[in-house]
Design a protein around this motif. Structure first.
Motif, PDB file in Angstrom:
ATOM      1  N   TYR A 188       0.839  -1.199   0.000  1.00 14.47           N
ATOM      2  CA  TYR A 188       0.000   0.000   0.000  1.00 14.47           C
ATOM      3  C   TYR A 188       0.873   1.248   0.000  1.00 14.47           C
ATOM      4  CZ  TYR A 188      -4.188  -2.746   0.913  1.00 14.47           C
ATOM      5  OH  TYR A 188      -5.235  -3.631   0.793  1.00 14.47           O
ATOM      6  N   HIS A 189       0.265   2.332  -0.429  1.00 14.25           N
ATOM      7  CA  HIS A 189       0.917   3.634  -0.468  1.00 14.25           C
ATOM      8  C   HIS A 189       0.081   4.599   0.354  1.00 14.25           C
ATOM      9  CE1 HIS A 189       1.925   7.617  -2.395  1.00 14.25           C
ATOM     10  NE2 HIS A 189       3.142   7.121  -2.279  1.00 14.25           N
ATOM     11  N   MET A 190       0.754   5.439   1.164  1.00 13.65           N
ATOM     12  CA  MET A 190       0.017   6.405   1.986  1.00 13.65           C
ATOM     13  C   MET A 190       0.919   7.582   2.320  1.00 13.65           C
ATOM     14  SD  MET A 190      -0.034   4.539   5.757  1.00 13.65           S
ATOM     15  CE  MET A 190      -0.428   2.909   5.112  1.00 13.65           C
ATOM     16  N   ASN A 191       0.309   8.646   2.838  1.00 13.26           N
ATOM     17  CA  ASN A 191       1.068   9.768   3.357  1.00 13.26           C
ATOM     18  C   ASN A 191       1.667   9.395   4.714  1.00 13.26           C
ATOM     19  OD1 ASN A 191       0.220  11.246   1.122  1.00 13.26           O
ATOM     20  ND2 ASN A 191      -1.537  12.129   2.210  1.00 13.26           N
ATOM     21  N   LEU A 192       2.611  10.198   5.179  1.00 16.44           N
ATOM     22  CA  LEU A 192       3.246   9.902   6.461  1.00 16.44           C
ATOM     23  C   LEU A 192       2.279   9.987   7.625  1.00 16.44           C
ATOM     24  CD1 LEU A 192       6.847  11.398   6.542  1.00 16.44           C
ATOM     25  CD2 LEU A 192       6.067   9.165   5.793  1.00 16.44           C
ATOM     26  N   ASP A 193       1.169  10.686   7.458  1.00 13.30           N
ATOM     27  CA  ASP A 193       0.189  10.767   8.542  1.00 13.30           C
ATOM     28  C   ASP A 193      -0.856   9.659   8.453  1.00 13.30           C
ATOM     29  OD1 ASP A 193      -1.266  11.564   6.341  1.00 13.30           O
ATOM     30  OD2 ASP A 193      -1.802  13.538   7.123  1.00 13.30           O
ATOM     31  N   GLY A 194      -0.661   8.719   7.508  1.00  9.71           N
ATOM     32  CA  GLY A 194      -1.590   7.611   7.370  1.00  9.71           C
ATOM     33  C   GLY A 194      -2.775   7.878   6.467  1.00  9.71           C
ATOM     34  N   ALA A 195      -2.855   9.071   5.884  1.00  5.58           N
ATOM     35  CA  ALA A 195      -3.972   9.432   5.016  1.00  5.58           C
ATOM     36  C   ALA A 195      -3.706   9.016   3.569  1.00  5.58           C
ATOM     37  CB  ALA A 195      -4.225  10.930   5.087  1.00  5.58           C
ATOM     38  N   ASP A 196      -4.748   9.068   2.763  1.00  3.78           N
ATOM     39  CA  ASP A 196      -4.676   8.794   1.326  1.00  3.78           C
ATOM     40  C   ASP A 196      -4.100   7.409   1.048  1.00  3.78           C
ATOM     41  OD1 ASP A 196      -5.042   9.271  -1.364  1.00  3.78           O
ATOM     42  OD2 ASP A 196      -3.150  10.357  -1.601  1.00  3.78           O
ATOM     43  N   VAL A 197      -4.686   6.394   1.658  1.00  6.31           N
ATOM     44  CA  VAL A 197      -4.216   5.017   1.507  1.00  6.31           C
ATOM     45  C   VAL A 197      -4.714   4.438   0.188  1.00  6.31           C
ATOM     46  CG1 VAL A 197      -4.248   2.695   2.495  1.00  6.31           C
ATOM     47  CG2 VAL A 197      -4.203   4.703   3.998  1.00  6.31           C
ATOM     48  N   GLN A 198      -3.818   3.825  -0.572  1.00  6.92           N
ATOM     49  CA  GLN A 198      -4.213   3.124  -1.791  1.00  6.92           C
ATOM     50  C   GLN A 198      -3.341   1.897  -1.987  1.00  6.92           C
ATOM     51  OE1 GLN A 198      -3.161   4.987  -5.572  1.00  6.92           O
ATOM     52  NE2 GLN A 198      -1.945   6.526  -4.481  1.00  6.92           N
ATOM     53  N   ARG A 199      -3.968   0.861  -2.503  1.00  7.28           N
ATOM     54  CA  ARG A 199      -3.213  -0.365  -2.749  1.00  7.28           C
ATOM     55  C   ARG A 199      -2.459  -0.238  -4.061  1.00  7.28           C
ATOM     56  NH1 ARG A 199      -6.931  -5.074  -3.637  1.00  7.28           N
ATOM     57  NH2 ARG A 199      -6.553  -4.649  -5.844  1.00  7.28           N
ATOM     58  N   LEU A 200      -1.162  -0.611  -4.035  1.00  5.14           N
ATOM     59  CA  LEU A 200      -0.347  -0.583  -5.242  1.00  5.14           C
ATOM     60  C   LEU A 200      -0.288  -1.942  -5.924  1.00  5.14           C
ATOM     61  CD1 LEU A 200       2.752   1.584  -4.226  1.00  5.14           C
ATOM     62  CD2 LEU A 200       0.749   2.282  -5.550  1.00  5.14           C
ATOM     63  N   SER A 201      -0.142  -3.015  -5.157  1.00  4.82           N
ATOM     64  CA  SER A 201      -0.046  -4.348  -5.757  1.00  4.82           C
ATOM     65  C   SER A 201      -1.405  -4.804  -6.256  1.00  4.82           C
ATOM     66  CB  SER A 201       0.541  -5.338  -4.748  1.00  4.82           C
ATOM     67  OG  SER A 201      -0.173  -5.318  -3.532  1.00  4.82           O
ATOM     68  N   ALA A 202      -1.398  -5.819  -7.101  1.00 11.15           N
ATOM     69  CA  ALA A 202      -2.599  -6.200  -7.849  1.00 11.15           C
ATOM     70  C   ALA A 202      -3.677  -6.857  -7.004  1.00 11.15           C
ATOM     71  CB  ALA A 202      -2.207  -7.139  -8.991  1.00 11.15           C
ATOM     72  N   GLY A 203      -3.336  -7.302  -5.789  1.00 10.74           N
ATOM     73  CA  GLY A 203      -4.326  -7.944  -4.937  1.00 10.74           C
ATOM     74  C   GLY A 203      -4.331  -9.445  -5.040  1.00 10.74           C
ATOM     75  N   THR A 204      -3.531 -10.009  -5.940  1.00 10.43           N
ATOM     76  CA  THR A 204      -3.414 -11.454  -6.084  1.00 10.43           C
ATOM     77  C   THR A 204      -2.075 -11.912  -5.545  1.00 10.43           C
ATOM     78  OG1 THR A 204      -2.552 -11.150  -8.324  1.00 10.43           O
ATOM     79  CG2 THR A 204      -4.915 -11.536  -8.102  1.00 10.43           C
ATOM     80  N   GLY A 205      -2.045 -13.110  -4.985  1.00  6.83           N
ATOM     81  CA  GLY A 205      -0.806 -13.613  -4.420  1.00  6.83           C
ATOM     82  C   GLY A 205      -0.367 -12.798  -3.214  1.00  6.83           C
ATOM     83  N   GLU A 206       0.868 -12.965  -2.802  1.00  6.85           N
ATOM     84  CA  GLU A 206       1.446 -12.216  -1.686  1.00  6.85           C
ATOM     85  C   GLU A 206       2.497 -11.248  -2.218  1.00  6.85           C
ATOM     86  OE1 GLU A 206       2.941 -14.770   1.341  1.00  6.85           O
ATOM     87  OE2 GLU A 206       1.076 -15.919   1.506  1.00  6.85           O
ATOM     88  N   ALA A 207       2.354  -9.974  -1.891  1.00  7.91           N
ATOM     89  CA  ALA A 207       3.297  -8.935  -2.303  1.00  7.91           C
ATOM     90  C   ALA A 207       3.937  -8.359  -1.048  1.00  7.91           C
ATOM     91  CB  ALA A 207       2.597  -7.851  -3.102  1.00  7.91           C
ATOM     92  N   THR A 208       5.265  -8.467  -0.928  1.00 11.21           N
ATOM     93  CA  THR A 208       5.964  -8.076   0.296  1.00 11.21           C
ATOM     94  C   THR A 208       7.287  -7.392  -0.042  1.00 11.21           C
ATOM     95  OG1 THR A 208       7.112 -10.211   0.446  1.00 11.21           O
ATOM     96  CG2 THR A 208       4.960 -10.046   1.533  1.00 11.21           C
TER      97      THR A 208
END
Length: 459
Positions: free
Chosen positions: A340-360
């Motif tokens: 996931y991607h977010m601001n340093l304050d935890g706001a504006d959260v969005q998933r970057l990986s496709a949602g399939t499998g495990e992304a780490t």
């Protein structure tokens, strides 16, 4: 930037359409269109003679592993090898003139087939008052350049200890000066921190960027893991069970001296990432109860405040080294681990990986525009492999496949190399590759080694 060019070229060569959130796999061509470099072996006199083979191997290895240039095979070189500028004369002044037999003494001999080089490196080594002294030059061999002075890109003297380590050091510096002509940043002085069990317990180790001088930083006799490094190259942070619970430890990379850090009372404190100015950290902790969440504090543990409250596991945060105002991390908020991607304050959260499998294991590139990460999808699904994503477009390319289990990628400060852990047998080892997936080679071979982190040269 150079990294963008490398990745854009790789995407174009893969032959697949790029759709947001989808992986791309395919064959990446090796350094197509890059400058062709010829560097004949340097010879030496006195005590330097026995060291030049090491110097030559070091230079060749650095140039061959770089994504910026192509090194032409030495089997194609002329029989006469110049060792200094006085051995050369300039190219032919009349266009197309070939009233001579190529023998290596003209710059244009090196631009002609079969060498077909664009640039020529030459030089020699000597012993002077108990030291190794290497004289190195670098020339453009374009036939349109009328004089040697105009063709010379640089000429330098490299002084080092009169031993094998000195020959390696001088070779790295000469190769770095060549690569600097094409925008390459030198890795000389950078180091890699990693986890190794070669002494019987998992300890934090460090080595030079080329795999030399491997030695332990910790001697706790327990599990020490998840290392990270401050951007100024001074501090290594990691998690250790030395005190019982998994707590954070901060040490000087040069002295191994423990630095003060106040750990929260928790069942786990782990996964440190530093701000670009090395003054703040974000880490995962169970201090608030429930699964680990992200917390920010000063580098000594003061000024603590919580960033996430998702109710799911929040780990492996990495602050963007370019902006310092956003981060990526691994979260279980949608089930399987995803990035996931977010601001340093935890706001504006969005998933970057496709949602399939495990992304780490996300890791920012120095330009702040790309992440490398481990994913169980793509070509060879079910096994972890290394991918690189353009964060803005979410386009990805796959860098490893059919080469064992590959995890924990981390970018080099030059933005052109990635270090990672690869398990291709019973044990994991530290490997390095170019940012386009070429030039893979191991740096460790003793024990099991994992979780590498590239450390900047100390500022």
């Amino acid at each position: 930037m150079r990294l963008t060019l490398i990745l854009s070229t790789a995407l174009a060569l893969s032959g697949f359409a790029c759709l947001s959130g989808q992986q791309i796999s395919g064959t990446i061509e090796n350094k197509a269109g890059k400058p062709i470099i010829a560097v004949p072996d340097f010879r030496g006199g006195g005590g330097a003679a026995a060291l030049m083979a090491t110097f030559n191997q070091t230079v060749a290895g650095d140039l061959q592993s770089s994504p910026l240039v192509n090194l032409t095979p030495k089997t194609q070189y002329p029989l006469q090898i110049p060792q200094q500028p006085s051995d050369l004369i300039a190219g032919v002044s009349q266009p197309g003139a070939r009233a001579y037999t190529p023998d290596g003494r003209r710059l244009t001999d090196w631009s002609l087939p079969p060498v077909s080089a664009n640039f020529l490196g030459l030089g020699y080594g000597a012993e002077d008052r108990g030291q190794l002294v290497v004289f190195g030059w670098f020339y453009s061999v374009a036939p349109t350049i009328p004089t040697l002075q105009q063709a010379q890109a640089f000429g330098k003297i490299y002084t080092a200890t009169l031993d094998q380590n000195g020959a390696v050091d001088a070779g790295h510096r000469y190769a770095a000066d060549i690569l600097a002509q094409f925008g390459g940043a030198s890795l000389v002085g950078t180091r890699i921190v990693f986890v190794s069990d070669r002494t019987g317990s998992k300890e934090i180790w460090v080595m030079n960027w080329d795999g030399t001088d491997q030695h332990a930083l910790t001697h706790y006799g327990t599990i020490s893991t998840f290392p990270s490094a401050s951007p100024d190259g001074r501090i290594v942070a990691f998690t250790s069970y030395a005190g019982g619970n998994p707590n954070l430890y901060f040490i000087s990379i040069d002295t191994g001296r423990k630095l003060p850090f106040y750990n929260q009372r928790a069942s786990m404190n782990a996964f440190v990432t530093f701000s670009p100015d090395s003054k703040r950290v974000i880490f995962s902790s169970t201090a608030g109860g429930g699964p680990p969440q992200l917390y920010m504090a000063n580098v000594n543990g003061s000024g603590l405040h919580r960033i996430t409250s998702s109710g799911s596991i929040e780990v492996e945060a990495k602050i963007n080294p370019k902006t310092g105002v956003d981060l990526v991390n691994v979260s279980g908020r949608t089930g399987m681990p995803q990035i996931y991607h977010m601001n340093l304050d935890g706001a504006d959260v969005q998933r970057l990986s496709a949602g399939t499998g495990e992304a780490t294991n996300p890791s920012w590139s120095p330009d702040g525009g790309h992440i490398a990460f481990a994913w169980t999808k793509g070509f060879e699904p079910g096994n972890y492999n290394i991918f690189v994503m353009d964060v803005a477009s979410q386009q990805t390319i796959q860098l490893t496949a059919n080469e064992g289990r590959n995890e924990n990628p981390n970018w080099a400060p030059d933005g052109a190399h990635i270090v990672f852990a690869s398990k291709r047998g019973r044990q994991s080892q530290i490997w390095v590759m170019n940012a386009d997936g070429t030039g893979k080679h191991p740096l460790t071979e003793s024990g099991s080694n994992e979780k590498p982190v590239w450390v900047n040269a100390e500022k």
